[in-house]
Motif scaffolding. Structure first.
Motif, PDB file in Angstrom:
ATOM      1  N   THR A 275       0.827  -1.207   0.000  1.00 53.37           N
ATOM      2  CA  THR A 275       0.000   0.000   0.000  1.00 53.37           C
ATOM      3  C   THR A 275       0.858   1.252   0.000  1.00 53.37           C
ATOM      4  OG1 THR A 275      -0.263  -0.571   2.332  1.00 53.37           O
ATOM      5  CG2 THR A 275      -2.177  -0.830   0.917  1.00 53.37           C
ATOM      6  N   ARG A 288      -3.977  -5.239  -3.141  1.00 47.70           N
ATOM      7  CA  ARG A 288      -4.322  -4.718  -1.820  1.00 47.70           C
ATOM      8  C   ARG A 288      -5.324  -5.613  -1.123  1.00 47.70           C
ATOM      9  NH1 ARG A 288      -4.285   1.640  -1.917  1.00 47.70           N
ATOM     10  NH2 ARG A 288      -2.281   1.866  -2.917  1.00 47.70           N
ATOM     11  N   PRO A 289      -5.418  -5.607   0.189  1.00 49.06           N
ATOM     12  CA  PRO A 289      -4.535  -4.913   1.128  1.00 49.06           C
ATOM     13  C   PRO A 289      -3.313  -5.756   1.471  1.00 49.06           C
ATOM     14  CG  PRO A 289      -6.306  -5.972   2.329  1.00 49.06           C
ATOM     15  CD  PRO A 289      -6.546  -6.250   0.868  1.00 49.06           C
ATOM     16  N   CYS A 607      -1.443   3.311   3.918  1.00 48.12           N
ATOM     17  CA  CYS A 607      -2.550   3.094   4.845  1.00 48.12           C
ATOM     18  C   CYS A 607      -2.227   2.076   5.929  1.00 48.12           C
ATOM     19  CB  CYS A 607      -3.811   2.697   4.083  1.00 48.12           C
ATOM     20  SG  CYS A 607      -3.665   1.104   3.266  1.00 48.12           S
ATOM     21  N   CYS A 612      -6.910   5.148   6.885  1.00 47.56           N
ATOM     22  CA  CYS A 612      -7.423   4.713   5.589  1.00 47.56           C
ATOM     23  C   CYS A 612      -7.809   5.914   4.739  1.00 47.56           C
ATOM     24  CB  CYS A 612      -8.643   3.821   5.829  1.00 47.56           C
ATOM     25  SG  CYS A 612      -9.587   3.444   4.359  1.00 47.56           S
ATOM     26  N   TYR A 613      -7.385   5.896   3.474  1.00 50.27           N
ATOM     27  CA  TYR A 613      -7.740   7.012   2.594  1.00 50.27           C
ATOM     28  C   TYR A 613      -8.795   6.605   1.571  1.00 50.27           C
ATOM     29  CZ  TYR A 613      -3.795   4.655   0.311  1.00 50.27           C
ATOM     30  OH  TYR A 613      -2.933   3.716  -0.196  1.00 50.27           O
ATOM     31  N   ASP A 614      -9.497   5.529   1.884  1.00 48.23           N
ATOM     32  CA  ASP A 614     -10.643   5.116   1.072  1.00 48.23           C
ATOM     33  C   ASP A 614     -10.322   4.807  -0.386  1.00 48.23           C
ATOM     34  OD1 ASP A 614     -12.482   5.212   3.164  1.00 48.23           O
ATOM     35  OD2 ASP A 614     -12.620   7.386   2.987  1.00 48.23           O
ATOM     36  N   CYS A 615      -9.358   3.921  -0.603  1.00 45.52           N
ATOM     37  CA  CYS A 615      -9.111   3.459  -1.979  1.00 45.52           C
ATOM     38  C   CYS A 615     -10.239   2.533  -2.405  1.00 45.52           C
ATOM     39  CB  CYS A 615      -7.759   2.758  -2.098  1.00 45.52           C
ATOM     40  SG  CYS A 615      -7.716   1.081  -1.433  1.00 45.52           S
ATOM     41  N   GLY A 616     -10.988   2.037  -1.428  1.00 48.97           N
ATOM     42  CA  GLY A 616     -12.172   1.252  -1.755  1.00 48.97           C
ATOM     43  C   GLY A 616     -12.007  -0.241  -1.652  1.00 48.97           C
ATOM     44  N   VAL A 617     -10.761  -0.717  -1.630  1.00 48.31           N
ATOM     45  CA  VAL A 617     -10.535  -2.160  -1.729  1.00 48.31           C
ATOM     46  C   VAL A 617     -11.139  -2.924  -0.556  1.00 48.31           C
ATOM     47  CG1 VAL A 617      -8.780  -3.960  -1.727  1.00 48.31           C
ATOM     48  CG2 VAL A 617      -8.508  -1.965  -3.200  1.00 48.31           C
ATOM     49  N   CYS A 618     -10.804  -2.507   0.658  1.00 49.90           N
ATOM     50  CA  CYS A 618     -11.240  -3.311   1.808  1.00 49.90           C
ATOM     51  C   CYS A 618     -12.761  -3.427   1.921  1.00 49.90           C
ATOM     52  CB  CYS A 618     -10.607  -2.784   3.091  1.00 49.90           C
ATOM     53  SG  CYS A 618      -8.835  -3.114   3.112  1.00 49.90           S
ATOM     54  N   PRO A 619     -13.504  -2.323   1.846  1.00 50.65           N
ATOM     55  CA  PRO A 619     -14.964  -2.488   1.912  1.00 50.65           C
ATOM     56  C   PRO A 619     -15.525  -3.288   0.736  1.00 50.65           C
ATOM     57  CG  PRO A 619     -14.357  -0.161   1.565  1.00 50.65           C
ATOM     58  CD  PRO A 619     -13.098  -0.905   1.888  1.00 50.65           C
ATOM     59  N   ILE A 625      -6.412  -5.072   6.451  1.00 51.14           N
ATOM     60  CA  ILE A 625      -4.955  -5.136   6.537  1.00 51.14           C
ATOM     61  C   ILE A 625      -4.576  -6.171   7.594  1.00 51.14           C
ATOM     62  CG2 ILE A 625      -2.869  -3.807   7.038  1.00 51.14           C
ATOM     63  CD1 ILE A 625      -4.450  -1.291   6.387  1.00 51.14           C
TER      64      ILE A 625
END
Ligand code: B12
Ligand code: SF4
Lengths: 640, 244
Positions: A275, A288-289, A607, A612-619, A625
């Motif tokens: 990341t 990611r992550p 991150c 978290c800067y909201d790249c969107g991957v985790c949600p 992580i």
């Protein structure tokens, strides 16, 4: 129906080819299962020469996992060199696996691992030699499902015509799931033939079947939309993410080749994902992550792998290995364990900012203190902000100075040319940097015996990165900048001799760019190149830029698009990109914002250590992580 | 290094396609896997003390290849034979391990016995070619080496040569397709005369050209026995009575 070994027929050809050992199989830890006892049969291919393909971790992992399943078997196949290809054609010997020399066409799945787009023509050779129709729509129930995986499969559109299916992301779990779908379908008597099987795979949402999607175009050549052409097919296909690497400690039994290969070591992935957010790096964006493997699992894998293989070097693999939260303990623990056993440790990718000299000392303790490699990638401070490679000049000079004063004599620096917003001065900055490195090295050591090598490659914008909208730099500009840089380095009386310079010309990058961001229309170019004899495009002695351009001109003539349109054209925000329906979890708006930040020299943090800067991957993917530290230590091995 | 072990091994079947470098990597790894306490050279980049004597060319099988391992602890040769054999891939088979006595192993390997299977070749033509070859004083052949095309004599190194019809050897069965076996004793010289050089010589003197590539096996190598004209066992020295 049992399948006969092709080996007796192949054997007669082997005395006539270069390095025949690469075709005979029999590697230590390879597996040959009984054909008739398996229900689901995979042929796994790395579409490059054996010497490159054999060490590939992705293939080795899938091979082992699939062979562990009771009703499933997997064998391996690689690209054959043109000398053997010619003999196979004249003698009618089809593409074979190296394990039991079975014909590839007899398998249920041909799984191909694409870590680079330059293997596409080799896929066509293999299909053709196997007797499998090149076009997926021409295949019958007697042909295997041709399935692509690996990083390049995140935009499989240029080879969509030739594929039955593609899988995005980590392969461990989805390969098992696919086997299960095939086993069930075969158990029912293979109802509905291959189309029903493909339908069952597609409806899981985790397997992309290109022919179930139609691509519509605007008159100006841009894509209008990509839509499923039948019901039950999801409109988006998602990537796969293995969440607990400790539960997937593969490879357990590394393949040990007899032939010489590019990687003669036992590699353990110490984490997946990255990341750091380097904007040019597709690998970082699509994996990611970050998911770390724990220090204890790493230790166990190294121990078992060395015992099984007899390798004398261990590679700790990842996208940025020094970033592992317990890398110091891992390195020290392993160096202690293997002290006096002539076992070397290596770390493929080091970031300047994550590097520390204690770590480097641990890595060289049981081996050579040969060279250190750093990748600042951009020649100027501004350029490094654009690509989000946050390394200051002071960092770099400090790091290499320490390295030189600790006994290293050779430092390699990696850069890219043709980055977005790049000017001549950014590339010439590399010369200044290299000279400062040598100057600092000479001061620190009091000796003139310090060297540095500048290695520079052309930048290729990749799908699923903030630079997916960027204009690729034309090869004339890249070549001119590389020449000027060479002159600036060579012409220097004081430092020129201490600085090595390695570069590739800009033309291959244009072909790579065409293949990376291409759509289905590029498929005809690939085929035309292949028909014209194109093979092994990753090898400079086989690659022909002219062949690609001639084929592209022929295919695109009279149409709305051409090579420039695919490569040097900047895309606007809302243009439908060929891979927009393939989901790596990244939020498109976040990517666009990051692209805008790039051109305004705004950096983004990692991150792992900042919010978290909201790249969107985790949600999107339901992931998180996973990092240490675990606080555990490696225990010494008891010597027997 | 406290002991030197001399190893005779075979290179069989598909593993005959291994090159000399392939074998040395495989042996080094097998030694590590087997836990053999190999000695290392001193210096900047230590390497294991394993030396190879006159390896058979790539594509040629062998029943008599030799190497020597230096170990840092005394080892039981029989145990090393078994351990090394299981650690090597099948096809690289360890036949015998013996503790070295004085003298260099490589110096004892003066000649080899080669067997060439020539499927589809004609026996009478082979016999005629051998006769003409043996009658010649010199037979100049060419081979592409790393230094370019080289011309050298292939005749003088050949100590003896015999032709056998492979079909006669499978008693009681239908004769298969014709197949000639050539057996030859060749002295090790510089430049080395290899079985394919001799085959080329047969073609040059008598136009003898087998239809498919030969299957070559080295059957033995060792010091040339003047009375029998055959190589003796190079381990005879080690096997002789008396203290080591
Ligand atoms: C070791 C390594 C090499 C080695 C060994 C390559 C080899 N034969 O494996 C060497 C030094 C030779 C090498 C060369 C190159 N490499 Co490299 N290499 C790596 C490195 C460090 C590790 C690769 C690895 O083993 N990953 C771990 C395995 C498990 O992952 P994987 O292969 O992707 O497989 C998983 C999935 O993708 C999936 N999968 C893969 N195949 C398939 C197939 C099917 C059918 C299915 C279902 C699933 C599936 O399942 C696997 C398990 O989850 C990576 C960085 C990294 N950490 O990934 C770079 C990396 C892959 N290399 C890269 C590049 C650019 C190259 C070169 C093109 C460099 C060059 N310009 O010459 C060459 C290409 C060589 C070639 N022709 O293939 C890039 C790829 C670029 C991208 N996609 O954006 C990477 C990501 C580095 C980077 N950060 O840019 N490389
Ligand atoms: S979603 Fe957030 S935490 Fe997950 S990788 Fe992206 S930035 Fe990092």
């Amino acid at each position: 129906m049992s399948v006969e070994s092709l080996f007796p027929r192949l054997e007669a050809l082997l005395p006539k080819v270069q390095k025949p050992i690469q075709y005979v199989g029999g590697e230590l830890n390879s597996t040959v299962k009984d054909w008739d006892e398996a229900t689901v049969r995979w042929a796994l291919m790395y579409p490059d020469a054996y010497e490159v393909g054999l060490p590939n971790q992705g293939v080795q992992i899938l091979y082992e996992i699939l062979n562990e399943l009771p009703e499933t078997m997997a064998e391996r196949t690689y690209a054959v060199w043109p000398d053997l290809e010619a003999l196979m054609r004249s003698e009618g010997v089809p593409q074979f696996t190296v394990d039991a020399h079975r014909p590839v066409r007899a398998f249920d799945v041909l799984g191909v691992s694409f870590s680079t787009e330059l293997g596409y023509t080799n896929l066509l050779t293999a299909l053709d030699l196997a007797g499998i129709p090149l076009d997926a729509v021409d295949r019958t129930d007697d042909d295997p499902i041709v399935l692509a995986g690996g990083h390049a499969a995140f935009n499989p559109e240029p080879i969509a015509d030739f594929l039955d299916a593609a899988v995005l992301g980590d392969g461990e779990q989805i390969a098992i799931a696919i086997s299960e779908v095939i086993r069930e379908w075969k158990g029912e008597g293979a109802p509905g033939g291959r189309d029903e099987l493909l339908m069952r795979l597609a409806s899981t949402g985790g397997v992309y079947v290109p022919k179930f999607y139609d691509v519509e175009y605007h008159p100006d050549g841009r894509i209008k939309r990509v839509v499923p052409n039948r019901s039950g097919v999801p409109s988006r296909v998602f990537k796969h993410t293995v969440m607990d690497l400790d539960e997937w400690p593969y490879p357990k039994k590394p393949l040990v080749p007899l032939a010489e290969t590019v990687h003669e070591r036992f590699s353990v992935e110490i984490f997946r994902g990255c990341t750091r957010g380097c904007r040019f790096c597709q690998a970082g964006m699509i994996t990611r992550p970050v998911r770390e493997r724990s220090i204890t699992t790493i230790g166990d894998m190294v121990e078992a792998g060395l015992k099984e293989s007899g390798f004398s070097e261990v590679g700790l693999l990842s996208l940025s290995s020094a970033d592992h939260s317990e890398i110091g303990e891992v390195a020290k623990g392993l160096a202690d364990r293997y002290e006096g056993t002539q076992t070397g440790l290596s770390l493929p990718s080091t970031r300047v900012d994550a590097f520390n000299i204690d770590l480097a000392n641990e890595f060289s303790r049981n081996g050579r203190r040969s060279g250190l490699t750093f990748a600042p990638e951009g020649g100027s401070e501004r350029m490094r902000k654009v690509i989000n490679k946050m390394v200051t000049e002071e960092d770099l000079i400090r790091t290499v100075t320490t390295a030189y004063s600790q006994g290293w004599r050779q430092v390699k620096l990696y850069f890219m040319c043709g980055l977005p917003t790049e000017e001549d001065i950014d590339v010439l900055g590399i010369a200044d940097l290299a000279k400062k490195v040598i100057k600092a090295g000479r001061e620190a050591t009091g000796s003139r015996d310090v060297r540095c090598t500048v290695s520079i490659g052309g930048f290729v914008p990749k799908p699923h990165t903030p630079f997916q909208w960027a204009a690729q730099c034309d090869h004339e500009t890249v070549d001119r900048r590389l020449r000027e840089l060479r002159n600036a380095l060579r012409g220097d009386k004081e430092y020129g001799k201490a600085i090595g310079y390695r570069y590739h010309d800009g033309k291959p990058s244009i072909v790579e760019g065409l293949l990376s961001r291409g759509d289905r229309r590029v498929g005809s170019v690939i085929r035309a190149v292949w028909e014209d004899g194109g093979r092994f495009d990753g090898w400079s002695e086989h690659f022909s830029y002219e062949r690609w351009m001639t084929a592209a001109e022929r295919v695109f003539s009279g149409g709305a698009v051409d090579v420039d349109w695919y490569t040097t054209r900047e895309r606007e925000e809302h243009e439908v990109l060929p891979w927009d329906h393939l989901d790596a979890g990244l939020d498109r708006e976040w990517l666009w914002q990051d692209w805008q930040d790039a051109v305004s020299d705004v950096e983004v943090e990692d991150c792992r250590w900042t919010p978290c800067y909201d790249c969107g991957v985790c949600p999107t993917m339901g992931t998180e992580i996973q990092i240490g530290p675990t606080g555990k230590k490696l225990l010494p091995l008891t010597v027997v | 290094m406290v002991q030197r072990l001399r190893v005779r091994y075979a290179k069989r079947g598909r593993l005959r396609f291994t090159s000399h470098r392939d074998i040395s990597r495989a042996v080094e790894r097998a030694v590590r896997r087997a836990g053999i306490p190999v000695a290392f050279s001193a210096g900047f980049s230590p390497h294991p003390k394993i030396s190879y004597a006159g390896a058979a060319p790539t594509g040629v099988a062998s029943e008599a290849e030799y190497l020597e391992i230096g170990v840092s602890r005394p080892c039981d040769p029989d145990r090393i034979r078994a351990d090394l054999d299981v650690s090597l891939p099948p096809g690289l088979d360890v036949l015998e391990v013996i503790e070295a006595r004085a003298g260099s192993l490589a110096d004892r390997l003066e000649a080899s016995v080669w067997q060439l299977r020539l499927p589809g070749a004609d026996v009478a033509a082979a016999e005629q070619a051998v006769k003409e070859f043996e009658a010649a004083d010199r037979v100049e052949v060419e081979r592409l080496t790393k230094k370019g095309m080289r011309r050298f004599d292939a005749r003088q190194a050949v100590r003896s040569m015999a032709v056998m019809d492979d079909r006669e050897r499978t008693a009681g069965q239908e004769p298969g397709p014709p197949c000639v076996i050539l057996r030859m004793v060749v002295r090790h010289e510089t430049p080395a005369v290899r079985p394919d050089d001799v085959l080329m010589g047969l073609r040059l003197v008598a136009g003898f050209a087998p239809p498919s590539p030969p299957e070559v096996t080295r059957l033995a190598q060792g010091p040339l026995d003047a009375t029998t004209g055959e190589p003796a066992d190079p381990f005879d020295v080690e096997r002789a009575d008396g203290d080591l």
